[in-house]
Design a protein around this motif. Sequence first.
Motif, PDB file in Angstrom:
ATOM      1  N   GLN A 227       0.816  -1.212   0.000  1.00  0.00           N
ATOM      2  CA  GLN A 227       0.000   0.000   0.000  1.00  0.00           C
ATOM      3  C   GLN A 227       0.856   1.271   0.000  1.00  0.00           C
ATOM      4  O   GLN A 227       2.006   1.263   0.446  1.00  0.00           O
ATOM      5  N   PRO A 228       0.277   2.380  -0.467  1.00  0.00           N
ATOM      6  CA  PRO A 228       0.936   3.675  -0.301  1.00  0.00           C
ATOM      7  C   PRO A 228       1.102   4.010   1.183  1.00  0.00           C
ATOM      8  O   PRO A 228       0.527   3.350   2.053  1.00  0.00           O
ATOM      9  N   THR A 229       1.855   5.066   1.455  1.00  0.00           N
ATOM     10  CA  THR A 229       2.150   5.458   2.836  1.00  0.00           C
ATOM     11  C   THR A 229       0.868   5.650   3.644  1.00  0.00           C
ATOM     12  O   THR A 229      -0.072   6.320   3.210  1.00  0.00           O
ATOM     13  N   LYS A 230       0.846   5.062   4.811  1.00  0.00           N
ATOM     14  CA  LYS A 230      -0.303   5.127   5.715  1.00  0.00           C
ATOM     15  C   LYS A 230      -0.749   6.565   5.958  1.00  0.00           C
ATOM     16  O   LYS A 230       0.051   7.418   6.339  1.00  0.00           O
ATOM     17  N   ASN A 231      -2.029   6.841   5.716  1.00  0.00           N
ATOM     18  CA  ASN A 231      -2.622   8.172   5.916  1.00  0.00           C
ATOM     19  C   ASN A 231      -1.845   9.269   5.187  1.00  0.00           C
ATOM     20  O   ASN A 231      -1.804  10.417   5.628  1.00  0.00           O
ATOM     21  N   GLY A 232      -1.239   8.897   4.052  1.00  0.00           N
ATOM     22  CA  GLY A 232      -0.392   9.834   3.321  1.00  0.00           C
ATOM     23  C   GLY A 232      -1.139  10.607   2.251  1.00  0.00           C
ATOM     24  O   GLY A 232      -2.373  10.570   2.141  1.00  0.00           O
ATOM     25  N   TYR A 234      -1.395  10.223  -0.956  1.00  0.00           N
ATOM     26  CA  TYR A 234      -2.183   9.481  -1.939  1.00  0.00           C
ATOM     27  C   TYR A 234      -3.634   9.369  -1.486  1.00  0.00           C
ATOM     28  O   TYR A 234      -4.566   9.648  -2.259  1.00  0.00           O
ATOM     29  N   LYS A 328       3.107  -5.492  -4.932  1.00  0.00           N
ATOM     30  CA  LYS A 328       3.673  -4.157  -5.096  1.00  0.00           C
ATOM     31  C   LYS A 328       4.282  -3.952  -6.474  1.00  0.00           C
ATOM     32  O   LYS A 328       4.400  -2.815  -6.960  1.00  0.00           O
TER      33      LYS A 328
END
Length: 460
Positions: A227-232, A234, A328
């Motif tokens: 996944q993309p960065t947590k709470n980032g 994106y 990924k």
Amino acid sequence: MKNNHQFLYIFIILVVIISCSTLKSSTKNEQIAYQKNSSYKPRIINTTDLGADPDDEQSMVRQLVSANEYDIEGLIVATGCWKKTQKTTAMLDKIVDTYTDVYPNLKAHAKGFPTPEYLKSISVMGQTGYGMSDIGAGKDSPGSNLIIASVDKDDPRPVWVMGWGGMNTIAQAIWNVKESRTPEELKKFLSKLRLYDVLGQDDSGAWIAKNFPEVFYIRATGVYGWQPTKNGVYYQENIQNHGPLGAVYPDTKYAPEGDTPAFMHVYPNGLNDPDQIDQGGWGGRFSFTKKAAIRSMSEVPKIKEDGETRYDPYYMYGNTSEGSEAIKKWHNGYNNDFAARMDWSVTSNYKDANHHPIAILNGDKSRQVLETIASVGEIIKLNANGSIDPDDNALAYSWFFYKEPSSYINEITIENNTSSLASFKIPNDAVGKNIHIILELHDDGNPNLYAYRRLIINVK
């Protein structure tokens, strides 16, 4: 008179035999036709322990904006080790009600989105108690009954049942069929099941694998890290600020969308055949060598110490050594797919969003994996001419050798690998091996959207 009766009897027997043979042939042909159809949709049922962790809500939002790609036959609220009891479908109902608000926009961008009324009709409760403690006589639930009814449909496609929490609702369905039907009927029922269990979240998965070893059972443990960065950025810019569904996509507590690989595995994007689990795709890559004792999450033995060990030995399909890296690998494709679909959810103007290109492989317009036979030294021509973009965007092509699922492990050099026309020569040491070639193309829209095709060359 007697002879006439005998003749009639023989005639009836012959008709039955011919009819059965025709039916068997027709079913097989029907399966092939489904697979070759460019609009093929997998049949899926989700069981979700909504409320245990925000990631189930997140995965549900992603699934609903991609719902045109599947025949969703059940949305079942159930339990798991982090949510041992359930009472209501209220959390699910809230998300489906929100889908109602964006449905007119979504269907302007692609055909096949299910109506909100249909989704509400298949939103039901599964088992309300935990694991094997809620399996047996008198334990049937709307969810377990729905699974049975779905598998029983006159449809040759398998039914993928996804365990986002525990697996006891599907376990109850299997228990019911075992108790109420003949061994032959049970065998037929089990043959249509495909189980994708995320992490293992109760003891019922081990019970299924132990007692019904013929069941097609994946336990995915490589579901974090793709996944993309947590709470980032994106999520903030592409998902959460996009209308009603974005508003019900919660912040991440532990890891985003841990359950999403379950339905990404069967996403019909041309990359893989979900039944061929070692091919690799958006949902990961798995080994056909079953593994013993793939244990559930650490919470399961805390609830009941011998919850799974009492079923030893049990065997399941598990991730290959790549783990989440097998997912990924395709991050641009699935991240941009979700972002574009969230764009669809906020506008009914087709021109205000990007749409997926269509990849054509050697003249084949379907999304199935193609196979061919070749000899050492043969030049394999790769042709993506005819691939199109519905928005008239420019297309970029990439052909590459996908080594991990291939039995040939040395290097392959593809000439003109960024052109619509490419080629490569079968190496001299490839006898008896297979070579997986991937066509990955994307448009220059915003965001870039991807399409795939796979060609498997079996070298004689």
